[in-house]
Design an enzyme around this catalytic site. Structure first.
Site, PDB file in Angstrom:
ATOM      1  CE1 TYR A  61      -3.344  -2.670   0.190  1.00 24.37           C
ATOM      2  CE2 TYR A  61      -3.691  -2.205   2.505  1.00 24.37           C
ATOM      3  CZ  TYR A  61      -4.007  -2.906   1.367  1.00 24.37           C
ATOM      4  OH  TYR A  61      -5.006  -3.845   1.414  1.00 24.37           O
ATOM      5  CG  PHE A 221     -13.885  -3.372  -1.734  1.00 24.11           C
ATOM      6  CD1 PHE A 221     -13.028  -2.280  -1.600  1.00 24.11           C
ATOM      7  CD2 PHE A 221     -13.531  -4.367  -2.642  1.00 24.11           C
ATOM      8  CE1 PHE A 221     -11.847  -2.203  -2.332  1.00 24.11           C
ATOM      9  CE2 PHE A 221     -12.357  -4.299  -3.379  1.00 24.11           C
ATOM     10  CZ  PHE A 221     -11.513  -3.217  -3.224  1.00 24.11           C
ATOM     11  N   GLY A 225     -18.198  -0.936  -1.625  1.00 29.61           N
ATOM     12  CA  GLY A 225     -19.034  -1.859  -2.402  1.00 29.61           C
ATOM     13  C   GLY A 225     -18.474  -2.059  -3.797  1.00 29.61           C
TER      14      GLY A 225
HETATM   15  N1  LIG Z   1      -7.381  -8.227   1.058  1.00 29.44           N
HETATM   16  C1  LIG Z   1      -7.566  -7.451   0.018  1.00 29.44           C
HETATM   17  O1  LIG Z   1      -7.421  -7.859  -1.128  1.00 29.44           O
HETATM   18  C2  LIG Z   1      -8.004  -6.033   0.241  1.00 29.44           C
HETATM   19  C3  LIG Z   1      -8.452  -5.281  -0.857  1.00 29.44           C
HETATM   20  C4  LIG Z   1      -8.868  -3.983  -0.629  1.00 29.44           C
HETATM   21  C5  LIG Z   1      -8.832  -3.452   0.638  1.00 29.44           C
HETATM   22  N2  LIG Z   1      -8.370  -4.181   1.696  1.00 29.44           N
HETATM   23  C6  LIG Z   1      -8.340  -3.626   3.070  1.00 29.44           C
HETATM   24  O2  LIG Z   1      -9.653  -3.313   3.418  1.00 29.44           O
HETATM   25  C7  LIG Z   1      -9.743  -1.953   3.854  1.00 29.44           C
HETATM   26  C8  LIG Z   1     -11.108  -1.409   3.475  1.00 29.44           C
HETATM   27  O3  LIG Z   1     -11.228  -1.340   2.076  1.00 29.44           O
HETATM   28  P1  LIG Z   1     -11.304   0.064   1.313  1.00 29.44           P
HETATM   29  O4  LIG Z   1     -10.581   1.099   2.101  1.00 29.44           O
HETATM   30  O5  LIG Z   1     -10.907  -0.167  -0.075  1.00 29.44           O
HETATM   31  O6  LIG Z   1     -12.855   0.294   1.204  1.00 29.44           O
HETATM   32  P2  LIG Z   1     -14.021   0.745   2.230  1.00 29.44           P
HETATM   33  O7  LIG Z   1     -13.550   0.775   3.619  1.00 29.44           O
HETATM   34  O8  LIG Z   1     -15.186  -0.056   1.865  1.00 29.44           O
HETATM   35  O9  LIG Z   1     -14.339   2.210   1.706  1.00 29.44           O
HETATM   36  C9  LIG Z   1     -13.370   3.189   1.573  1.00 29.44           C
HETATM   37  C10 LIG Z   1     -13.968   4.297   0.778  1.00 29.44           C
HETATM   38  O10 LIG Z   1     -15.049   4.871   1.498  1.00 29.44           O
HETATM   39  C11 LIG Z   1     -14.753   6.253   1.801  1.00 29.44           C
HETATM   40  N3  LIG Z   1     -15.223   6.439   3.181  1.00 29.44           N
HETATM   41  C12 LIG Z   1     -14.775   5.814   4.292  1.00 29.44           C
HETATM   42  N4  LIG Z   1     -15.485   6.208   5.372  1.00 29.44           N
HETATM   43  C13 LIG Z   1     -16.407   7.102   4.901  1.00 29.44           C
HETATM   44  C14 LIG Z   1     -17.399   7.852   5.538  1.00 29.44           C
HETATM   45  N5  LIG Z   1     -17.639   7.771   6.863  1.00 29.44           N
HETATM   46  N6  LIG Z   1     -18.173   8.678   4.779  1.00 29.44           N
HETATM   47  C15 LIG Z   1     -17.969   8.775   3.450  1.00 29.44           C
HETATM   48  N7  LIG Z   1     -17.023   8.075   2.788  1.00 29.44           N
HETATM   49  C16 LIG Z   1     -16.241   7.236   3.522  1.00 29.44           C
HETATM   50  C17 LIG Z   1     -13.281   6.403   1.618  1.00 29.44           C
HETATM   51  O11 LIG Z   1     -12.939   7.713   1.223  1.00 29.44           O
HETATM   52  P3  LIG Z   1     -12.200   8.738   2.234  1.00 29.44           P
HETATM   53  O12 LIG Z   1     -10.774   8.333   2.311  1.00 29.44           O
HETATM   54  O13 LIG Z   1     -12.435  10.049   1.579  1.00 29.44           O
HETATM   55  O14 LIG Z   1     -12.898   8.630   3.554  1.00 29.44           O
HETATM   56  C18 LIG Z   1     -13.028   5.432   0.475  1.00 29.44           C
HETATM   57  O15 LIG Z   1     -13.413   6.000  -0.751  1.00 29.44           O
HETATM   58  C19 LIG Z   1      -8.575  -1.280   3.134  1.00 29.44           C
HETATM   59  O16 LIG Z   1      -8.235  -0.046   3.721  1.00 29.44           O
HETATM   60  C20 LIG Z   1      -7.531  -2.339   3.213  1.00 29.44           C
HETATM   61  O17 LIG Z   1      -6.874  -2.285   4.483  1.00 29.44           O
HETATM   62  C21 LIG Z   1      -7.974  -5.480   1.509  1.00 29.44           C
END
Ligand SMILES: NC(=O)c1ccc[n+]([C@@H]2O[C@H](COP(=O)([O-])OP(=O)(O)OC[C@H]3O[C@@H](n4cnc5c(N)ncnc54)[C@H](OP(=O)(O)O)[C@@H]3O)[C@@H](O)[C@H]2O)c1
Length: 303
Positions: A61, A221, A225
């Protein structure tokens, strides 16, 4: 609904590999988006202040140029190094979960590690960047490819590193139940990390299968989503918007709360680069959805 005194404890707890952690954690993939590292440091310190004791990360990352695809070099900012800068020496209750599989080769190319030597190099990179002697949790993140589907050799390589003392606990990511069963025959699996959300439901059965085996299910996600790496939009489903309005919360908070309602073994790791969103996400752990809410959100059925 915003923070007002709500901490990660509101989401309840789960014992991951013998360590009790709050079910509301933090995903660090979005930390490198903001070019100012001080912002990421603030987010991480605020998370811990709010009781977050489970942080998900990966050595790959990094930025600039995007979350996964950034170029190495002097300008690169790594999530693992931001975590170290913000939180080292780490509080003893903090559990940092990282992942190996995807990574960057010594010559700078994107790689999906398959050999024990590649996996060891990635484990060592995580140890170095986080400045620890042992990684709390390492997830083997696989890329599913026909004909290369077995996790046995890769998981056995990680199990050997666990026996060596470089890793405390092992997990899997982007897997099916048959991968989990294959891996558990080699070494204990404490968590499974897959994409899962109100509108990404292919793992409904796997959530339960993990629960039956005492394995944490850690969705990514949950908020984004189908937007996946592109992140969360404002284009929410009608039912999500209605439930949010009824509770006086945001649709993002409803999405997060929904995942926590899918089982006691489900741990949230919402990703954000913003303190305000972090506080909202932690507050979502206190949001209790009723049967009517869940029925509206999951018309195909709910547990
Ligand atoms: N194992 C894998 O293959 C894999 C793949 C992807 C991710 N991950 C892990 O899973 C974690 C979560 O996934 P993710 O970060 O991609 O997706 P997520 O948590 O589903 O969503 C993140 C998105 O939502 C926004 N967001 C977050 N909180 C919000 C709120 N309260 N209000 C409005 N928007 C909000 C963020 O933007 P802002 O930054 O502007 O808040 C970003 O665009 C990652 O950080 C990573 O550690 C693992």
């Amino acid at each position: 609904m915003i923070n007002e005194g709500i901490t990660a404890a509101a989401a309840g707890t789960w014992k991951l590999g013998g360590q009790t952690i709050h079910r509301m954690g933090f995903g660090s993939m979005r930390l490198t988006v903001n070019p100012d590292p001080a912002v990421a440091v603030r987010v991480l310190r605020r998370a811990v202040e709010l009781g977050v004791d489970h942080i998900d990360t990966a050595a790959f990352y990094r930025s600039p140029g995007g979350i996964l695809a950034g170029q190495a070099g002097e300008q690169a900012r790594y999530a693992t190094e931001l975590i170290r800068e913000a939180l080292w020496p780490y509080p003893k209750e903090l559990l940092i979960a990282t992942k190996v599989g995807p990574g960057v080769s010594p010559t700078g190319e994107w790689e999906a590690a398959v050999t024990p030597a590649q996996l060891r190099r990635q484990v060592e990179e995580n140890l170095r960047r986080l400045r620890v002697d042992r990684l709390d949790v390492v997830n083997l993140r696989i890329v599913k490819r026909p004909g290369h589907d077995s996790v046995a050799e890769r998981f056995a390589a990680l199990a050997a590193m666990r026996d060596e003392g470089l890793i405390r606990h092992l997990g899997l990511s982007n897997v099916r139940l048959d991968h989990v069963l294959e891996a558990t025959a080699i070494a204990p699996v404490v968590c499974v990390q897959n994409s899962y959300a109100i509108d990404i439901r292919r793992d409904d059965d796997l959530v339960q299968a993990c629960a039956d085996r005492g394995i944490a299910f850690v969705p990514f996600f949950a908020i984004a989503g189908p937007g996946r790496e592109d992140g969360a939009g404002e284009n929410h489903d009608e039912a999500v918007r209605k439930v949010a309005a009824d509770h006086g919360v945001t649709p993002h908070q409803v999405r997060l709360a929904w995942t926590l309602h899918q089982g006691r073994n489900v741990l949230a790791i919402p990703g954000t680069g913003s303190v305000e969103h972090l506080e909202e996400n932690v507050a979502a752990g206190a949001l209790r959805l009723g049967r009517d809410d869940l029925a509206r959100l999951s018309p195909r059925g709910f547990r």
